[in-house]
Design an enzyme around this catalytic site. Structure first.
Site, PDB file in Angstrom:
ATOM      1  CB  CYS A 192     -12.965 -28.465 -20.232  1.00 42.98           C
ATOM      2  SG  CYS A 192     -14.266 -29.022 -21.335  1.00 42.98           S
TER       3      CYS A 192
ATOM      4  CB  CYS B 213      -8.731 -14.749 -14.373  1.00 42.13           C
ATOM      5  SG  CYS B 213      -7.741 -14.804 -15.879  1.00 42.13           S
TER       6      CYS B 213
END
Ligand SMILES: [Zn+2]
Length: 403
Positions: free
Chosen positions: A200, A361
């Protein structure tokens, strides 16, 4: 199919308790006996996060006498979009303590036990022992398998839930309740390949989805504790919030299950991090010796500005994430474009003159995967940034928001 109640009734309810729980007491299926069972119940909730927040509040409100909270984290501003047990003034506080304070406000009769260490093989059996039921609100695969195995060894049923973006799932795993009741490993024998299923934190979650799935978990917990209705044993509930659709699938016990099958190979706790793998073997190999820190990156960016060095900094996150924060001077090429090969077509023009490729990232998991791809394509000196943009914001540029 119904099952016997997990908990014997307490001797009696006080007058205050009768007043408080009157809307339960007048439901024939719950009644005085059901409420007395809740008064004797001990439930452990793992995680006071997205699922744990509604689960803890409703279990407390329902009158479950003892609530254990296994949670080691602290409240972050980015939690408040869904973790409704915490508030603005709790930011920076231990989530377990913050949850305990909210529960005291919801129902002062609840006895709360905090387990604030990170659950691991050394403590999980001691933490679980003595609880009638476990509600699992964890968000990572290693912990899920550990919870499943430890609960099985101790014979404690547990209610599982998972959430991602607009999709949720829930089930009850209780192989000790019935011979044909499956465990989590019967449903998912193997964890997904590392990097395939985003968390999530990487992919996002609709806040209210936590309430949808967390409330299913509490619903099942109350049914199991009091022995009413038909719990989700051997059934998987799948919820699609966008279509507003609930589907129920049958989950069969797997006779060849490594844990609860006929010839089990998992007979004790295993190395769950190794079993689930934080990153794939290819990514781990690519990242070994080719990982730089954000401090090194800051230095390299300065040199690039001064003209003494040249490289291309590739951000492999999604456009939505790039809008929230970014490392200055990075170009965005999402990970998916590396997977389908289209990124490799753009790279030669970006790396003209043998420019080195530096990838990052959010945290370093996705960039390790893409690093393996570009190294495989011949860019031998490519590196990635350990800790990603999270480390950049924490250590170099706190003026940018984190997420
Ligand atoms: Zn099984």
């Amino acid at each position: 199919m119904s099952y016997p109640a997990l908990v014997e009734p307490a001797d009696e309810l006080t007058i205050d308790e009768v007043r408080r729980y009157s809307r339960h007491l007048i439901i024939p299926d719950v009644g005085m006996t059901g409420q007395k069972r809740l008064k004797n119940a001990k439930v452990l909730v793992i995680g006071a996060g997205g699922l744990g927040s509604p689960a803890l509040l409703y279990l407390a409100a329902a009158g479950v006498h003892t609530l254990g909270i296994a949670e080691f984290d602290e409240v972050d501003e980015s939690n408040l979009q869904r973790q409704v047990i915490h508030g603005q003034s709790d930011i920076g506080k231990s989530k377990a303590l913050s949850a305990k304070e909210s529960i005291a406000e919801t129902n002062p009769y609840v006895n709360v036990i905090l387990h604030e260490g990170r659950l691991d093989n050394d403590n999980v059996m001691d933490v679980f022992r003595g609880y009638d039921l476990i509600v699992d609100g964890t968000d990572n695969f290693a912990t899920r398998y550990m919870v499943n195995d430890a609960a099985y060894f101790l014979g404690i049923p547990y209610v599982w839930g998972s959430i991602y973006r607009f999709d949720g799932q829930a089930s009850v795993f209780a192989p000790t309740l019935a011979d044909d009741a499956p465990c989590y490993r019967c449903l998912y024998p193997e964890p997904p390949p590392p990097g395939m299923v985003p968390s999530c934190a990487e992919g996002g979650v609709l806040g209210v989805l936590c309430a949808s799935i967390g409330s299913i978990q509490v619903n099942e917990a109350i049914k199991l504790l009091t022995g009413i209705g038909e719990p989700l044993v051997g059934k998987l509930m799948i919820y699609d919030a966008l279509e507003m659709e609930y589907r129920k699938l049958k989950v069969r016990k797997d006779p060849s299950c490594a844990l609860c099958g006929e010839n089990p190979t998992v007979t004790g706790l295993i190395d769950y991090d190794a079993f689930c793998g934080a990153i794939s073997d290819d990514a781990a190999e690519a990242a070994a010796g080719s990982t730089i820190s954000v401090t090194q990156l800051e230095h390299m960016l300065k040199e690039r500005e001064e003209g003494t060095r040249d490289f291309v900094l590739v951000d492999v996150r999604e456009p939505n994430e790039y809008e929230i924060n970014r490392i200055p001077g990075s170009v965005l090429i999402p990970k998916g474009e590396f997977l389908n090969g289209s990124a490799l077509e753009q790279l030669p023009s970006l790396t003209e003159g043998d420019k080195q490729i530096v990838m990052h990232c959010k945290s370093g998991v996705r960039s390790a995967e893409t690093l393996a791809i570009v190294k495989g394509a011949g860019y031998a000196d490519a590196v990635h940034v350990g800790g990603g943009v999270v480390a950049w914001v924490n250590q170099i540029d706190p003026s940018q928001p984190s997420y």
